[in-house]
Design a protein around this motif. Structure first.
Motif, short mmCIF file in Angstrom:
data_model
loop_
_atom_site.label_atom_id
_atom_site.label_comp_id
_atom_site.label_asym_id
_atom_site.label_seq_id
_atom_site.Cartn_x
_atom_site.Cartn_y
_atom_site.Cartn_z
N ALA A 152 51.20 46.09 42.33
CA ALA A 152 50.61 45.27 41.12
C ALA A 152 49.66 44.19 41.72
O ALA A 152 48.36 44.20 41.36
CB ALA A 152 51.55 44.90 40.23
N GLN A 153 50.26 43.50 42.76
CA GLN A 153 49.20 42.34 43.41
C GLN A 153 48.08 43.07 44.03
O GLN A 153 46.95 42.48 43.91
CB GLN A 153 50.25 41.57 44.24
CG GLN A 153 51.28 40.63 43.46
CD GLN A 153 52.20 40.02 44.41
OE1 GLN A 153 52.67 40.61 45.42
NE2 GLN A 153 52.72 38.86 44.18
N ASN A 208 46.78 45.99 43.58
CA ASN A 208 45.87 46.45 42.76
C ASN A 208 44.97 45.47 42.17
O ASN A 208 43.56 45.51 41.93
CB ASN A 208 46.40 47.48 41.72
CG ASN A 208 47.04 48.70 42.50
OD1 ASN A 208 46.35 49.22 43.37
ND2 ASN A 208 47.96 49.27 41.80
N LYS A 209 45.45 44.30 41.80
CA LYS A 209 44.91 43.18 41.34
C LYS A 209 43.69 42.66 42.19
O LYS A 209 42.42 42.26 41.78
CB LYS A 209 45.83 42.17 40.96
CG LYS A 209 45.02 41.01 40.10
CD LYS A 209 46.08 39.87 39.49
CE LYS A 209 45.43 38.96 38.93
NZ LYS A 209 46.34 38.07 38.61
N LEU A 210 44.10 42.46 43.44
CA LEU A 210 43.10 41.98 44.42
C LEU A 210 42.00 43.03 44.86
O LEU A 210 40.92 42.76 44.87
CB LEU A 210 43.73 41.75 45.93
CG LEU A 210 43.29 41.01 47.08
CD1 LEU A 210 42.33 39.87 46.61
CD2 LEU A 210 44.00 40.76 48.01
N LYS A 260 40.85 45.19 42.51
CA LYS A 260 39.79 44.92 41.46
C LYS A 260 39.27 43.80 41.60
O LYS A 260 37.88 43.79 41.52
CB LYS A 260 40.76 44.84 40.09
CG LYS A 260 39.92 44.89 38.81
CD LYS A 260 40.54 44.92 37.51
CE LYS A 260 39.84 44.94 36.49
NZ LYS A 260 40.57 44.98 35.46
N HIS A 261 39.73 42.59 41.84
CA HIS A 261 39.20 41.26 42.03
C HIS A 261 38.00 41.41 43.27
O HIS A 261 36.88 40.64 43.34
CB HIS A 261 40.06 40.28 42.50
CG HIS A 261 39.31 38.91 42.86
ND1 HIS A 261 38.72 38.03 42.20
CD2 HIS A 261 39.16 38.20 44.08
CE1 HIS A 261 38.36 36.99 42.48
NE2 HIS A 261 38.54 37.01 43.95
N GLU A 303 43.46 52.25 44.22
CA GLU A 303 44.69 51.75 43.62
C GLU A 303 45.62 52.26 44.80
O GLU A 303 45.56 53.31 45.18
CB GLU A 303 44.73 52.42 42.39
CG GLU A 303 45.72 51.94 41.53
CD GLU A 303 45.73 52.30 40.24
OE1 GLU A 303 46.58 53.06 39.86
OE2 GLU A 303 44.76 52.13 39.43
#
Length: 173
Positions: free
Chosen positions: A130-131, A133-135, A137-138, A144
């Motif tokens: 989750a972390q 994938n968030k990075l 995206k950022h 993914e």
């Protein structure tokens, strides 16, 4: 004064964190490679350190000098770190020491972990999916993952791998 230990898996952000920390602190920084820590108490090096005041000493990849003394013959590194972090020498030069390594914390000399000497210990790990994938995206990376990744894996996701795999041929004649 004292010792800060940053440890964890390779590529997890220890060096990046140090770079950030040094960019926001207004302190003199002295970097020494691990093999030179054993020489810190020599007169020429000691006179150099005594001319400095209130600085940060950075030692990266320090496994060889922080290993438990019962497991090695190389004890000068640990002894010098002990003197710098919590001894009279450390009091004289007001040094803050940041040490990084990739091995398990259980491998280092317990004297370095003693209360009063160790001011900070932080373990850097891979980011969970989750972390990560968030990075991704950022960072605007269209990717993914379903597995934990290190920061170097994430930041290098779009870089070409220049490592050449060796072609495996037949064995024998």
């Amino acid at each position: 004064t004292g010792l800060a230990i940053l440890h964890g898996v390779m590529g997890s952000g220890k060096t990046t964190y140090i770079r950030h920390l040094l960019s926001v602190l207004n302190k003199k920084v002295i970097y020494i490679p691990p093999h030179m820590v054993a020489r810190v108490a020599e007169p020429d090096f000691l006179s150099f350190l005594l001319k400095q005041n209130d600085f940060i000493l950075v030692i990266e990849d320090a496994e060889e000098i922080i290993t438990n003394r019962k497991d090695t013959d190389n004890t000068a590194g640990v002894s010098n770190l002990l003197n710098l972090s919590d001894g009279i020498l450390g009091d004289c030069i007001r040094v803050k020491i940041v040490v990084t390594f990739n091995s398990e914390i259980s491998n280092i000399d317990p004297a370095l972990l003693r209360k009063g000497r160790l001011k900070l210990q932080h373990q850097f790990d891979k980011l969970n999916p989750a972390q990560a994938n968030k990075l991704f995206k950022h960072l605007g990376i269209d990717k993914e993952t379903k597995v934990a990744l290190s920061l170097s894996d994430i930041y290098g996701a779009e870089q070409e791998n220049y490592r050449k795999e060796k072609a495996v041929g037949p064995v024998g004649f």
